[in-house]
Design an enzyme around this catalytic site. Structure first.
Site, PDB file in Angstrom:
ATOM      1  N   LYS A 118     -32.517 -22.525   6.255  1.00  0.00           N
ATOM      2  CA  LYS A 118     -33.057 -21.202   6.601  1.00  0.00           C
ATOM      3  C   LYS A 118     -34.576 -21.165   6.517  1.00  0.00           C
ATOM      4  CE  LYS A 118     -28.951 -18.573   5.262  1.00  0.00           C
ATOM      5  NZ  LYS A 118     -28.398 -17.507   4.403  1.00  0.00           N
ATOM      6  N   LYS A 201     -23.156 -23.177  14.367  1.00  0.00           N
ATOM      7  CA  LYS A 201     -22.291 -22.090  13.930  1.00  0.00           C
ATOM      8  C   LYS A 201     -22.590 -20.823  14.713  1.00  0.00           C
ATOM      9  CE  LYS A 201     -20.961 -19.639   9.675  1.00  0.00           C
ATOM     10  NZ  LYS A 201     -21.236 -19.494   8.228  1.00  0.00           N
ATOM     11  N   LYS A 204     -25.006 -14.214  13.962  1.00  0.00           N
ATOM     12  CA  LYS A 204     -25.451 -12.879  14.364  1.00  0.00           C
ATOM     13  C   LYS A 204     -26.882 -12.913  14.893  1.00  0.00           C
ATOM     14  CE  LYS A 204     -23.244 -11.570  10.042  1.00  0.00           C
ATOM     15  NZ  LYS A 204     -23.428 -10.928   8.748  1.00  0.00           N
TER      16      LYS A 204
END
Length: 339
Positions: A118, A201, A204
């Site tokens: 991240k 993956k 959102k």
């Protein structure tokens, strides 16, 4: 083997950052519903404290929190059978997380792969919360003496860290207080992948809305997204082994399997050698059949946010009744003076 001294209890949560996707439903919520009433006490949480580890617009965060709660409820989570709440209404999460910040070791945090993914090259610019959030996740689980944690494969490392923190706390204070929570990783499509890149993956926060199926998408949108989903030129194989090296094909087969509650092998038995012109419409029809009732109920609930808020507040009250005795005992063990 689970220690008989601890009540069989499930805890898991979903972060309200952006809307709910098919990945959230198949990888998490569907399994949460299946575990409800199955011999476990089930506690499910909208983890809004985790969401603010990166910047969130306050108005959007409130809406996303309610949307996740609506997704839980519309999918079959019964607030009478399970405890459903949002994390920030139970302050014990943050209190126990501080204790665990003082138990966890820096080296453990440095090994957390999700922070590296991240943060990327801008790790120095990230919040301390993003770095330390696995400690908060451990507090989420251990605050309820949870024994089982349904997670995706990508979260397994955090449950292992939770076990490390529990073991070190028990060892350092010479107690046997926190249980060793078990990750529960099972079922097809436990990690739903991107419709445009089967190696990533479903997220959102992806760049294109065509990468994902949103739980609020209508039937036409779902059909269009599956029709345009990336595939290779070869037809479906006759065996699961034939999906090796074909990430997009494997993803669509596993999505079908999870929606139909069958195995990928059974999907291929239904469509041996089928071309994508046959399989994609069948997958779209199945997805619409399964998801439309959920999206319709979510829309109804989102039109009445006061009812969602009432359910979350009641769930928080029930959660605090479990959490406070655990936190109080933890503070006693650590040596805090309390009135």
């Amino acid at each position: 083997m689970q220690d008989a001294r601890f009540t069989p209890r499930v805890f898991s949560g979903i972060k309200p950052s952006g809307g709910l996707t098919l990945g959230n439903y198949l990888g998490a919520i569907k399994r949460f519903v299946q575990m409800q009433g199955g011999g476990f006490e089930t506690i499910y949480c909208v983890v809004d404290l985790h969401a603010i580890t990166v910047w969130q617009d306050p108005k959007e965060l409130r809406s996303a929190t309610r949307e996740v709660a609506a997704g839980f409820l519309a999918s079959g989570i019964d607030p009478e059978k399970s405890i459903l709440f949002n994390q920030s209404q139970v302050s014990q999460h943050a209190e126990l997380a501080w204790i665990f910040n003082c138990v966890a070791r820096l080296g453990w945090m440095n090994r957390m792969t999700q922070f590296k993914e991240k943060a990327g090259k801008n790790a120095e610019a990230q919040s301390l919360g993003l770095y330390a959030y696995p400690s908060l996740m451990a507090a989420d689980i251990l605050l309820y003496h949870a024994t089982h944690v349904p997670v995706g494969e990508d979260q397994k490392q955090h449950v292992e860290l939770t076990r490390d923190i529990a073991a070190k706390f028990n060892h350092d204070y010479k107690v046997d207080f926190f249980p060793m929570a078990e990750p529960v990783i099972e079922g097809p499509a436990m990690r739903v992948m991107n419709l445009r890149d089967g190696t990533k993956k479903m997220s959102k926060s992806g760049e294109s809305d065509m990468e994902r199926i949103n739980m609020t998408d209508d039937a036409d949108t779902i059909a269009r997204k599956f029709q345009k989903a990336r595939t290779d030129a070869a037809p479906l194989p006759e065996s699961v082994e034939g999906l090796d090296g074909r990430p997009e094909a494997r993803n669509l087969v596993e999505i079908y399997a999870a929606l139909a509650d069958i195995t990928p092998a059974e999907v291929l038995a239904r469509y041996p050698g089928a071309g994508w012109g046959t399989f994609k419409p069948a997958l779209a029809d199945l997805a619409v059949e399964r998801l439309s009732p959920i999206s319709g109920e979510m829309a109804r609930m989102m039109a009445d946010p006061a009812e969602i808020d009432r359910i979350l507040a009641r769930g928080a009250e029930r959660a605090r009744a479990i959490a406070q005795p655990v936190l109080s005992r933890t503070l006693d063990i650590v040596g805090m003076v309390r009135g």
